[in-house]
Design a protein around this motif. Sequence first.
Motif, PDB file in Angstrom:
ATOM      1  N   GLU A  17      -4.452  12.232  -0.431  1.00  0.00           N
ATOM      2  CA  GLU A  17      -3.212  11.959  -1.171  1.00  0.00           C
ATOM      3  C   GLU A  17      -3.516  11.080  -2.389  1.00  0.00           C
ATOM      4  O   GLU A  17      -2.947  11.278  -3.463  1.00  0.00           O
ATOM      5  CB  GLU A  17      -2.176  11.289  -0.269  1.00  0.00           C
ATOM      6  N   GLU A  49       4.417   9.625  -6.636  1.00  0.00           N
ATOM      7  CA  GLU A  49       4.847  10.179  -5.338  1.00  0.00           C
ATOM      8  C   GLU A  49       3.658  10.388  -4.408  1.00  0.00           C
ATOM      9  O   GLU A  49       3.741  10.147  -3.206  1.00  0.00           O
ATOM     10  CB  GLU A  49       5.589  11.504  -5.544  1.00  0.00           C
ATOM     11  N   GLU A  50       2.549  10.835  -4.987  1.00  0.00           N
ATOM     12  CA  GLU A  50       1.360  11.071  -4.158  1.00  0.00           C
ATOM     13  C   GLU A  50       0.832   9.757  -3.585  1.00  0.00           C
ATOM     14  O   GLU A  50       0.376   9.700  -2.438  1.00  0.00           O
ATOM     15  CB  GLU A  50       0.274  11.785  -4.958  1.00  0.00           C
ATOM     16  N   HIS A  53       2.814   8.977  -0.664  1.00  0.00           N
ATOM     17  CA  HIS A  53       2.423   9.754   0.522  1.00  0.00           C
ATOM     18  C   HIS A  53       1.228   9.088   1.213  1.00  0.00           C
ATOM     19  O   HIS A  53       1.188   8.965   2.438  1.00  0.00           O
ATOM     20  CB  HIS A  53       2.040  11.188   0.136  1.00  0.00           C
ATOM     21  N   PHE A 123       6.639  15.553   5.844  1.00  0.00           N
ATOM     22  CA  PHE A 123       5.614  16.060   4.922  1.00  0.00           C
ATOM     23  C   PHE A 123       5.649  17.588   4.831  1.00  0.00           C
ATOM     24  O   PHE A 123       5.387  18.154   3.775  1.00  0.00           O
ATOM     25  CB  PHE A 123       4.223  15.567   5.359  1.00  0.00           C
ATOM     26  N   GLU A 126       8.440  18.235   2.522  1.00  0.00           N
ATOM     27  CA  GLU A 126       8.032  17.797   1.187  1.00  0.00           C
ATOM     28  C   GLU A 126       7.084  18.817   0.542  1.00  0.00           C
ATOM     29  O   GLU A 126       7.203  19.119  -0.651  1.00  0.00           O
ATOM     30  CB  GLU A 126       7.355  16.419   1.290  1.00  0.00           C
ATOM     31  N   GLY A 169      11.768   9.347   3.714  1.00  0.00           N
ATOM     32  CA  GLY A 169      10.512   9.685   4.356  1.00  0.00           C
ATOM     33  C   GLY A 169      10.237   8.762   5.536  1.00  0.00           C
ATOM     34  O   GLY A 169      11.026   7.876   5.840  1.00  0.00           O
TER      35      GLY A 169
END
Length: 172
Positions: A17, A49-50, A53, A123, A126, A169
Motif C-alpha cells: 500500500e 488514500e493509499e 490503507h 478493502f 474499496e 473504513g
Amino acid sequence: MLHETVKTLLNEQVNKEFYSAYLYLDFANYYAGAGLDGFAHWYEVQAQEERDHAMMMRRYLLDNGCPVTSEAIAKPDKTYADNMAPLAAGYEHEQYVTSLINAIYAAAFAAKDFKTMQFLDWFVKEQGEEEKNAEDLIKKMKLFGSDAKGLYMLDKELAARVYTPSTTGPAM
Ligand code: FEO
C-alpha cells in the motif's frame, strides 16, 4: 494472535500500500511536469488514500498483537509515453492490488479467521471502487483527452477532487 500466513500477507500488504502511494506520487510527478496540475492533484489525493490503507493494516496488525516490519519500498519502475500511460498503469495496478486483497481474504477464510475477513470487507469494497475510478478516468481520457479544450476541462474536473480521510473504513 493471527494465523501466520494471514499475518505475513497483511504485513506485506502494508508495504504494498505504501508502494501504491509512491507509485501514484510518481504519476503526479509526471503530470505536474506535463502541466496537467489537475491530474497531478488527483493522484496526490490517491497517494494519500493509499497511505491510509497502509496505516489501517498496520494498526490492525498492532491491535492484534502482531509486530510490523518496515521493509524497503520499491522504486516505481514505470515510464510514461504519453498522458494516457499513467492512467492505464493505474488501472492495471489496481487490478493487481485487488488480487492481493483477495489472496489475503482467501488465506483468512482458509484459517477460519472471521475477524480478518470482516476487516478486509472494507478493502474488497474499496478495490471495487478504485478499479471503477481508474476505468472511468481512462474512458474520459479517450473521450476528451485528444482535444486541447477537452483535456483542459478534464484537468479542471480532476483538480476538484477532495481528500477525505476514511471514516467508514476499519479503525485506524
Ligand atoms: Fe489501496 Fe488502491 O488500493
